[in-house]
Design an enzyme around this catalytic site. Structure first.
Site, mmCIF file in Angstrom:
data_model
loop_
_atom_site.group_PDB
_atom_site.id
_atom_site.type_symbol
_atom_site.label_atom_id
_atom_site.label_comp_id
_atom_site.label_asym_id
_atom_site.label_seq_id
_atom_site.Cartn_x
_atom_site.Cartn_y
_atom_site.Cartn_z
ATOM 1 N N ARG A 112 89.917 43.323 99.456
ATOM 2 C CA ARG A 112 89.742 42.260 100.449
ATOM 3 C C ARG A 112 90.629 41.057 100.129
ATOM 4 O O ARG A 112 91.117 40.394 101.044
ATOM 5 C CB ARG A 112 88.279 41.841 100.542
ATOM 6 C CG ARG A 112 88.015 41.040 101.797
ATOM 7 C CD ARG A 112 86.554 40.933 102.109
ATOM 8 N NE ARG A 112 86.381 40.829 103.544
ATOM 9 C CZ ARG A 112 85.223 40.952 104.151
ATOM 10 N NH1 ARG A 112 84.124 41.208 103.462
ATOM 11 N NH2 ARG A 112 85.150 40.837 105.456
ATOM 12 N N HIS A 127 82.756 42.756 108.881
ATOM 13 C CA HIS A 127 81.658 41.817 108.664
ATOM 14 C C HIS A 127 81.929 41.121 107.332
ATOM 15 O O HIS A 127 82.687 41.629 106.508
ATOM 16 C CB HIS A 127 80.342 42.611 108.609
ATOM 17 C CG HIS A 127 79.119 41.775 108.651
ATOM 18 N ND1 HIS A 127 78.592 41.188 107.525
ATOM 19 C CD2 HIS A 127 78.312 41.422 109.680
ATOM 20 C CE1 HIS A 127 77.506 40.513 107.850
ATOM 21 N NE2 HIS A 127 77.311 40.636 109.160
ATOM 22 N N TYR A 128 81.299 39.993 107.100
ATOM 23 C CA TYR A 128 81.543 39.288 105.839
ATOM 24 C C TYR A 128 80.915 39.984 104.637
ATOM 25 O O TYR A 128 81.265 39.698 103.495
ATOM 26 C CB TYR A 128 81.056 37.832 105.913
ATOM 27 C CG TYR A 128 79.553 37.669 106.015
ATOM 28 C CD1 TYR A 128 78.748 37.653 104.875
ATOM 29 C CD2 TYR A 128 78.933 37.539 107.261
ATOM 30 C CE1 TYR A 128 77.378 37.507 104.966
ATOM 31 C CE2 TYR A 128 77.561 37.391 107.363
ATOM 32 C CZ TYR A 128 76.787 37.372 106.213
ATOM 33 O OH TYR A 128 75.432 37.229 106.309
ATOM 34 N N ARG A 129 80.019 40.919 104.862
ATOM 35 C CA ARG A 129 79.350 41.597 103.751
ATOM 36 C C ARG A 129 80.217 42.709 103.163
ATOM 37 O O ARG A 129 81.153 43.187 103.785
ATOM 38 C CB ARG A 129 78.017 42.175 104.208
ATOM 39 C CG ARG A 129 77.009 41.089 104.496
ATOM 40 C CD ARG A 129 75.637 41.666 104.718
ATOM 41 N NE ARG A 129 74.675 40.583 104.814
ATOM 42 C CZ ARG A 129 73.707 40.535 105.705
ATOM 43 N NH1 ARG A 129 73.554 41.514 106.585
ATOM 44 N NH2 ARG A 129 72.872 39.520 105.715
ATOM 45 N N TYR A 130 79.806 43.125 101.960
ATOM 46 C CA TYR A 130 80.488 44.175 101.215
ATOM 47 C C TYR A 130 79.512 45.313 100.957
ATOM 48 O O TYR A 130 78.351 45.069 100.642
ATOM 49 C CB TYR A 130 80.924 43.657 99.838
ATOM 50 C CG TYR A 130 81.957 42.577 99.837
ATOM 51 C CD1 TYR A 130 83.235 42.836 99.378
ATOM 52 C CD2 TYR A 130 81.657 41.282 100.253
ATOM 53 C CE1 TYR A 130 84.198 41.838 99.339
ATOM 54 C CE2 TYR A 130 82.612 40.278 100.223
ATOM 55 C CZ TYR A 130 83.874 40.562 99.768
ATOM 56 O OH TYR A 130 84.823 39.581 99.731
#
Length: 180
Positions: A112, A127-130
């Site tokens: 990222r 999305h901002y999540r991993y």
């Protein structure tokens, strides 16, 4: 077919680990459903870089990418970073709405960082999540070493192979480590 529950798996191969001086040389994506069944494999793209850039790789990257044939594929490629980003987004748009899937993979924070610098439109597609399989690997190593040690990777350091292994590794942890 687009589904907001589908997961986007991505892997990058780079000339090194520092986005301020290193660059992306290969990328691949896979889309799975929420049960980790592969729905589609995206384009596997060697991204052209100059001989000067490739000559700047450290010994590990020079050896690894040379032995796998990636360095030669990068030299021969006609695809630049912007084209690789556009092709990947076009593929993803068929499967997952923008902003719905976390970025999925192993040590995915590193990928990222490079996406943020070199492919901001693709980075923004996630999305901002991993969903980082490495987290489970660390936890299994601390709490259930036999589970961690029972999964062996081939470590080809080729983007598509690495994604396939990440998905298989998450399936392994789901079966042997995560209890419902």
């Amino acid at each position: 077919m687009q589904n907001p529950n589908n997961l986007i798996w991505i892997d990058l191969e780079m000339t090194g680990l520092e986005p301020e001086r290193d660059v992306i040389i290969e990328m691949a994506t896979i889309v799975t459903d929420s049960e980790l069944n592969v729905l589609a494999e995206g384009p596997v793209i060697a991204i052209h870089q100059s001989d000067e850039t490739l000559a700047g790789m450290d010994e590990w990257n020079t050896r690894t990418h040379g032995q796998s044939g990636l360095t030669q594929r990068v030299r021969e490629s006609r695809i630049d970073t912007a084209t690789a980003e556009a092709q990947t987004i076009a593929f993803l748009e068929q499967w997952v709405p923008k902003g719905k899937s976390p970025i999925c993979g192993n040590s995915i924070g590193q990928d990222r960082r490079f996406l943020y610098k070199y492919m901001p439109a693709l980075e923004a597609y996630f999305h901002y999540r991993y969903l980082d399989v490495s987290t489970l690997k660390i936890l299994a190593g601390m709490w259930a070493p036999q589970v961690k040690d029972s999964f062996q990777k081939t470590a080809t350091h080729q983007a598509l192979d690495d994604i396939r292994e990440s998905i298989a590794e998450l399936k392994h942890y789901r079966q042997h480590f995560l209890k419902a």
